[in-house]
Motif scaffolding. Structure first.
Motif, short mmCIF file in Angstrom:
data_model
loop_
_atom_site.label_atom_id
_atom_site.label_comp_id
_atom_site.label_asym_id
_atom_site.label_seq_id
_atom_site.Cartn_x
_atom_site.Cartn_y
_atom_site.Cartn_z
N GLU A 107 0.83 -1.20 0.00
CA GLU A 107 0.00 0.00 0.00
C GLU A 107 0.87 1.26 0.00
OE1 GLU A 107 -3.45 0.54 0.04
OE2 GLU A 107 -3.51 -1.56 -0.61
N LEU A 108 1.93 1.22 0.76
CA LEU A 108 2.80 2.40 0.86
C LEU A 108 3.59 2.64 -0.43
CD1 LEU A 108 4.15 1.95 4.49
CD2 LEU A 108 2.76 3.84 3.67
N VAL A 109 4.01 1.55 -1.07
CA VAL A 109 4.85 1.67 -2.27
C VAL A 109 4.02 1.98 -3.51
CG1 VAL A 109 6.40 0.42 -3.82
CG2 VAL A 109 6.66 0.20 -1.34
N HIS A 110 2.87 1.33 -3.66
CA HIS A 110 2.12 1.40 -4.91
C HIS A 110 0.86 2.25 -4.82
CE1 HIS A 110 4.70 -1.59 -6.80
NE2 HIS A 110 4.59 -2.33 -5.71
N ASP A 115 -3.07 9.03 4.61
CA ASP A 115 -3.29 9.11 6.05
C ASP A 115 -2.07 8.55 6.79
OD1 ASP A 115 -4.22 9.35 8.58
OD2 ASP A 115 -6.03 8.15 8.31
N GLY A 116 -1.04 9.37 6.94
CA GLY A 116 0.20 8.92 7.57
C GLY A 116 0.02 8.53 9.02
N ARG A 117 -0.87 9.23 9.74
CA ARG A 117 -1.05 8.93 11.15
C ARG A 117 -1.59 7.52 11.35
NH1 ARG A 117 -0.50 12.81 14.76
NH2 ARG A 117 -0.81 14.41 13.16
N SER A 118 -2.57 7.12 10.55
CA SER A 118 -3.11 5.77 10.69
C SER A 118 -2.10 4.72 10.26
CB SER A 118 -4.40 5.62 9.87
OG SER A 118 -4.12 5.70 8.48
N LEU A 119 -1.24 5.05 9.31
CA LEU A 119 -0.20 4.12 8.88
C LEU A 119 0.83 3.92 9.99
CD1 LEU A 119 0.40 5.28 5.20
CD2 LEU A 119 -0.71 3.18 5.97
N LEU A 229 11.93 -4.08 8.05
CA LEU A 229 11.03 -3.47 7.08
C LEU A 229 10.04 -2.54 7.76
CD1 LEU A 229 10.31 -6.51 4.72
CD2 LEU A 229 11.65 -4.46 4.19
N THR A 230 9.51 -3.00 8.89
CA THR A 230 8.55 -2.18 9.61
C THR A 230 9.19 -0.90 10.11
OG1 THR A 230 7.46 -4.20 10.37
CG2 THR A 230 6.87 -2.17 11.49
N SER A 231 10.36 -1.01 10.68
CA SER A 231 11.02 0.15 11.29
C SER A 231 11.54 1.14 10.25
CB SER A 231 12.18 -0.32 12.17
OG SER A 231 11.72 -1.18 13.18
N LEU A 232 12.21 0.63 9.21
CA LEU A 232 12.86 1.52 8.25
C LEU A 232 11.96 1.95 7.11
CD1 LEU A 232 16.42 -0.12 7.99
CD2 LEU A 232 15.61 1.70 9.51
N LEU A 233 11.26 1.01 6.51
CA LEU A 233 10.47 1.33 5.33
C LEU A 233 9.10 1.87 5.69
CD1 LEU A 233 10.00 1.35 2.30
CD2 LEU A 233 9.37 -1.05 2.42
N ARG A 237 8.26 5.83 5.66
CA ARG A 237 7.32 6.28 4.61
C ARG A 237 6.13 7.00 5.23
NH1 ARG A 237 4.93 8.34 0.96
NH2 ARG A 237 4.01 7.31 -0.84
N ALA A 238 5.63 6.48 6.34
CA ALA A 238 4.49 7.11 6.98
C ALA A 238 4.84 8.49 7.53
CB ALA A 238 3.98 6.22 8.12
#
Length: 243
Positions: A107-110, A115-119, A229-233, A237-238
């Motif tokens: 979802e983040l890449v494509h 809504d960055g806060r919810s991400l 992946l969770t921490s960096l990407l 991104r969020a």
């Protein structure tokens, strides 16, 4: 009976019935960890779910109920059914969370994620579930699982998947050596495996507890990659979306 004979008898009893044997680990911590993981999954945004919101949690609860019925207070009974159900439950939790992470990254890449806060919240939920899920996996697999670790003599335990510091402290100073595996018959419990999971998710590598078996190394590798992946990407991104 003399005092010396009494002490010898007590020592002999301690050898035959070590601290963890027969009582087993309490059931509540494992249930609490599982329920927290289920709750975190239920709170995920709908677009991160591959099935109806309550489908997988219902399946997990369906697997959890008979496990509680078999060992309602302490983990002392091990049957083939119990082993299959417990491993299946952990597999469902791990697989559903890794799937949610994969969808979140997609979802983040494509997609146009606005809504960055919810991400950020979703990423935190996935990261916390990752810790719980892999902590439960280590707990269930190491040395035959929680029942075997407390109910079997050490010479009958399967090979260890992890080497804890207590397993090699027998030659340290007395106050440390007294808590070693050999001298106190110490065995790890759920908190120890959750700690391993926390350190692996934050340092992305083992710290004071070393993986020994191939499956332990593979599991820790998958967890580290997922946490990275969770921490960096995902979080990066969020945060960028917030700006």
């Amino acid at each position: 009976m003399t005092l010396l004979e009494t002490l010898v008898e007590l020592a002999d009893h301690a050898v035959k019935h070590p601290r963890h044997e027969r009582r087993g680990e309490p059931r509540l911590p494992g249930v609490a960890a599982t329920l927290i993981a289920i709750t975190l999954y239920l709170a995920l945004p709908q677009q991160l779910l591959i099935a109806p919101r309550y489908a997988l949690p219902a399946l997990e609860l369906l697997l959890l109920v008979p496990l509680i019925a078999i060992n309602p207070k302490r983990l002392t009974r091990q049957t083939t059914t119990f082993r299959c159900l417990s491993l299946s439950l952990v597999l469902v939790i791990v697989a559903s969370n890794l799937t949610a992470l994969g969808i979140l990254i997609h979802e983040l890449v494509h997609a146009e994620a606005k809504d960055g806060r919810s991400l950020l919240v979703a990423a935190l939920q996935v990261w916390l579930t990752n810790i719980i899920a892999f902590g439960l996996a280590y707990w269930e697999l190491d040395r035959g699982g929680p029942v075997a670790r407390t109910q079997l003599p050490r010479d009958e335990l399967p090979l260890a998947d992890f080497r804890f510091s207590q397993d090699e402290n027998d030659d340290a100073v007395e106050e440390v050596a007294d808590g070693a595996s050999i001298s106190s018959d110490w065995v790890p419990d759920l908190v120890d495996y959750l700690y391993v999971s926390v350190t692996n998710s934050t340092a992305f590598s083992p710290t004071d507890t070393m993986p020994l078996s191939t499956r332990a190394k593979l599991l820790m590798s998958v967890q580290s990659i997922a946490a990275l992946l969770t921490s960096l990407l995902v979080i990066a991104r969020a945060v960028s979306i917030l700006h």
